[in-house]
Design an enzyme around this catalytic site. Structure first.
Site, mmCIF file in Angstrom:
data_model
loop_
_atom_site.group_PDB
_atom_site.id
_atom_site.type_symbol
_atom_site.label_atom_id
_atom_site.label_comp_id
_atom_site.label_asym_id
_atom_site.label_seq_id
_atom_site.Cartn_x
_atom_site.Cartn_y
_atom_site.Cartn_z
ATOM 1 N N ARG A 46 25.655 -64.029 31.370
ATOM 2 C CA ARG A 46 25.673 -64.639 30.234
ATOM 3 C C ARG A 46 24.032 -64.991 29.998
ATOM 4 O O ARG A 46 23.693 -64.757 28.963
ATOM 5 C CB ARG A 46 26.496 -65.991 29.859
ATOM 6 C CG ARG A 46 25.948 -66.624 28.609
ATOM 7 C CD ARG A 46 26.934 -67.595 28.200
ATOM 8 N NE ARG A 46 27.975 -68.587 29.007
ATOM 9 C CZ ARG A 46 27.253 -69.453 29.971
ATOM 10 N NH1 ARG A 46 26.079 -69.642 29.483
ATOM 11 N NH2 ARG A 46 28.091 -70.174 30.806
ATOM 12 N N TYR A 98 24.091 -56.606 3.222
ATOM 13 C CA TYR A 98 25.398 -56.413 3.825
ATOM 14 C C TYR A 98 26.481 -57.455 3.242
ATOM 15 O O TYR A 98 25.984 -58.511 3.733
ATOM 16 C CB TYR A 98 25.067 -56.095 5.337
ATOM 17 C CG TYR A 98 26.229 -56.064 6.174
ATOM 18 C CD1 TYR A 98 27.612 -55.280 5.590
ATOM 19 C CD2 TYR A 98 26.686 -57.029 6.851
ATOM 20 C CE1 TYR A 98 28.624 -55.187 6.365
ATOM 21 C CE2 TYR A 98 28.101 -57.109 7.653
ATOM 22 C CZ TYR A 98 28.992 -55.987 7.231
ATOM 23 O OH TYR A 98 30.029 -55.922 8.036
ATOM 24 N N ASP A 170 16.046 -57.806 8.416
ATOM 25 C CA ASP A 170 17.197 -57.120 8.942
ATOM 26 C C ASP A 170 16.763 -55.425 8.847
ATOM 27 O O ASP A 170 16.738 -54.908 7.594
ATOM 28 C CB ASP A 170 18.335 -57.362 8.332
ATOM 29 C CG ASP A 170 19.749 -56.481 8.798
ATOM 30 O OD1 ASP A 170 19.237 -55.430 9.505
ATOM 31 O OD2 ASP A 170 20.714 -56.937 8.645
ATOM 32 N N LYS A 195 24.333 -49.169 14.263
ATOM 33 C CA LYS A 195 24.132 -48.419 13.594
ATOM 34 C C LYS A 195 23.102 -47.123 14.015
ATOM 35 O O LYS A 195 23.481 -46.565 14.918
ATOM 36 C CB LYS A 195 23.541 -48.961 12.137
ATOM 37 C CG LYS A 195 24.284 -49.925 11.530
ATOM 38 C CD LYS A 195 25.834 -49.490 11.369
ATOM 39 C CE LYS A 195 26.875 -50.618 10.777
ATOM 40 N NZ LYS A 195 26.541 -51.945 11.099
HETATM 41 O O1 P1T Z 1 28.622 -54.594 12.186
HETATM 42 P P1 P1T Z 1 27.525 -55.504 12.893
HETATM 43 O O2 P1T Z 1 27.121 -54.814 14.221
HETATM 44 O O3 P1T Z 1 28.050 -56.920 13.449
HETATM 45 O O4 P1T Z 1 26.390 -55.607 12.073
HETATM 46 C C1 P1T Z 1 26.417 -56.307 10.542
HETATM 47 C C2 P1T Z 1 25.442 -55.626 10.076
HETATM 48 C C3 P1T Z 1 24.244 -56.149 9.639
HETATM 49 N N1 P1T Z 1 23.122 -55.798 9.036
HETATM 50 C C4 P1T Z 1 23.173 -54.817 8.156
HETATM 51 C C5 P1T Z 1 22.250 -54.232 7.249
HETATM 52 C C6 P1T Z 1 24.551 -54.089 8.215
HETATM 53 O O5 P1T Z 1 24.722 -52.992 7.588
HETATM 54 C C7 P1T Z 1 25.547 -54.724 9.270
HETATM 55 C C8 P1T Z 1 26.884 -53.880 9.380
HETATM 56 N N2 P1T Z 1 27.116 -53.094 8.192
HETATM 57 C C9 P1T Z 1 28.214 -52.075 8.128
HETATM 58 C C10 P1T Z 1 29.354 -52.314 8.887
HETATM 59 C C11 P1T Z 1 28.453 -51.303 6.933
HETATM 60 O O6 P1T Z 1 29.161 -50.565 6.930
HETATM 61 O O7 P1T Z 1 27.697 -51.626 5.881
#
Ligand code: P1T
Length: 377
Positions: A46, A98, A170, A195
């Site tokens: 952790r 998001y 972000d 992503k």
């Molecule tokens: O899904 P996660 O890895 O927890 O990430 C969240 C997140 C944070 N910031 C941005 C700009 C994002 O697009 C996302 C997640 N977005 C999607 C799952 C989507 O389809 O837009």
């Protein structure tokens, strides 16, 4: 060293005992100590793990930061930053973001007495009007999800710092290959590595990169205290992904521009949003701030929400799915999928908006697929 070289080498020296050129998956929760409290840098996974550590080093190098924290998802990265706030603090978030990010501030942190304002962060005036004496964080996405708005990171950073707050960017849509927020004055960069960084739709992960060592140490304390860490298998997949980030982003950007041009010239399409088109209201800023315009394209077909839904169900190569940034193309309707949580808020997106994550397939096949799915006018 240049970006593409660091993506392959930073934090990724051959493994000393075997010479393995790929960072191994250290599937271990704990590490044998030579005497109580005496160890080779790892005590418990952790706190730190060699595979995760390698990824953290690589990400810090790619974003030009003092260090980074690798989390189990993008939302885990966001919530870790949330832990640094206290009741009475105020956060400014964008009025397009998001949906999950909005949900976290509006429905989780707000319950703990942390206030937020959703503001238009594409203008300096938008941010200035939203700031309060208790503003601790200005949170921006650029390009935003899903309307692909661009904010000027250098301008936001100056105003944010004058107000005594920290700027979080972000950088999920752009990636450090196309955009370097820390060099433009941001304090923290957040990623959903799910992503483009992972790039193959086979892992969920996140990261925070900090410009400042002291801020990083504070976040590392919170990481160890709250535990939202990525496992070594997931860290391995993201490490593998970032090695090809540059070549993938070039191809994503090329394909997205071609798709955007095709849609913009098509009479069946009402509106196309892509920062690489001169018609985009922030095209010049994007050209200045980014090395390329990325792989995301949003558009509104003529014919309303029913038509948008029908296009999304009639593509064959573009899979109808949430998420983005993988090698395969995806299509979705944000209002019914990724952005359900913002319905009725300042962040609500049009019901007829279609979002494309343009993959790295051959461009001719992608355009034929969209052409067919758009159907008769
Ligand atoms: O899904 P996660 O890895 O927890 O990430 C969240 C997140 C944070 N910031 C941005 C700009 C994002 O697009 C996302 C997640 N977005 C999607 C799952 C989507 O389809 O837009």
């Amino acid at each position: 060293m240049e970006f593409e070289t660091r993506a392959i080498h930073a934090g990724q020296d051959p493994e000393p005992t075997t010479g393995a050129v790929t960072v191994p998956i250290f599937a271990t929760s704990t590490y044998a100590q030579s005497a109580p409290g005496k160890h080779a840098g790892y005590e418990y996974s952790r706190t730190d793990n060699p595979t995760r550590h390698a990824l953290a080093e690589a990400l810090a190098s790619l974003e030009g930061g003092a260090g980074s924290i690798v989390t189990s998802s993008g939302m885990a990265a966001t919530s870790l930053i949330g832990w640094s706030l206290k009741p009475g603090d105020h956060v400014v978030i964008p009025d397009d973001a998001y949906g999950g990010t909005y949900r976290f501030f509006a429905r989780v942190l707000a319950r703990h007495g942390i206030e937020f304002t959703a503001a238009d962060l594409t203008t300096a005036a938008g941010l200035q009007a939203a700031l309060r004496p208790n503003t601790e964080i200005v949170w921006t996405e650029t390009p935003t999800n899903p309307l692909l708005r661009i904010s000027d990171i250098a301008v936001l950073s100056e105003i944010t710092h004058e107000a005594g707050a920290a700027l979080v960017v972000d950088n999920t849509f752009a990636t450090p290959y196309l955009q370097q927020p820390l060099a433009l004055g941001a304090d923290l960069v957040v990623h959903s590595t799910t992503k483009y960084m992972g790039g193959h739709s086979d892992v969920v992960g996140g990261a925070i990169v900090a410009a400042d060592l002291e801020v990083l140490e504070g976040l590392k304390f919170l990481e160890n205290a709250t535990g939202p860490v990525a496992g070594p298998f997931d860290a391995f997949l993201v490490l593998r992904g970032i090695k090809t980030l540059g070549v993938r982003m070039d191809r994503h950007s090329f394909n997205a521009l071609m798709v955007a041009r095709f849609l913009a010239a098509d009479p069946r399409v009402e509106r196309v949003i892509y920062p690489g088109l001169p018609s985009h209201p922030h095209h010049e800023l994007a050209a200045r701030q980014m090395k390329g315009f990325g792989g995301m394209v949003s558009f509104i077909p003529k014919g309303g929400p029913e038509k948008a839904a029908s296009v999304s169900m009639n593509t064959e190569l573009f899979f109808l799915a949430e998420s983005l940034g993988g090698v395969e193309s995806l299509i979705e309707i944000p209002s019914a999928m990724t952005h359900m949580s913002v319905i009725g808020t300042a962040l609500e997106v049009p019901a007829d908006l279609v979002r494309l994550s343009v993959g790295i397939e051959h461009i001719d096949d992608l355009i034929s697929d969209l052409d067919r799915a758009l159907g008769s006018p």
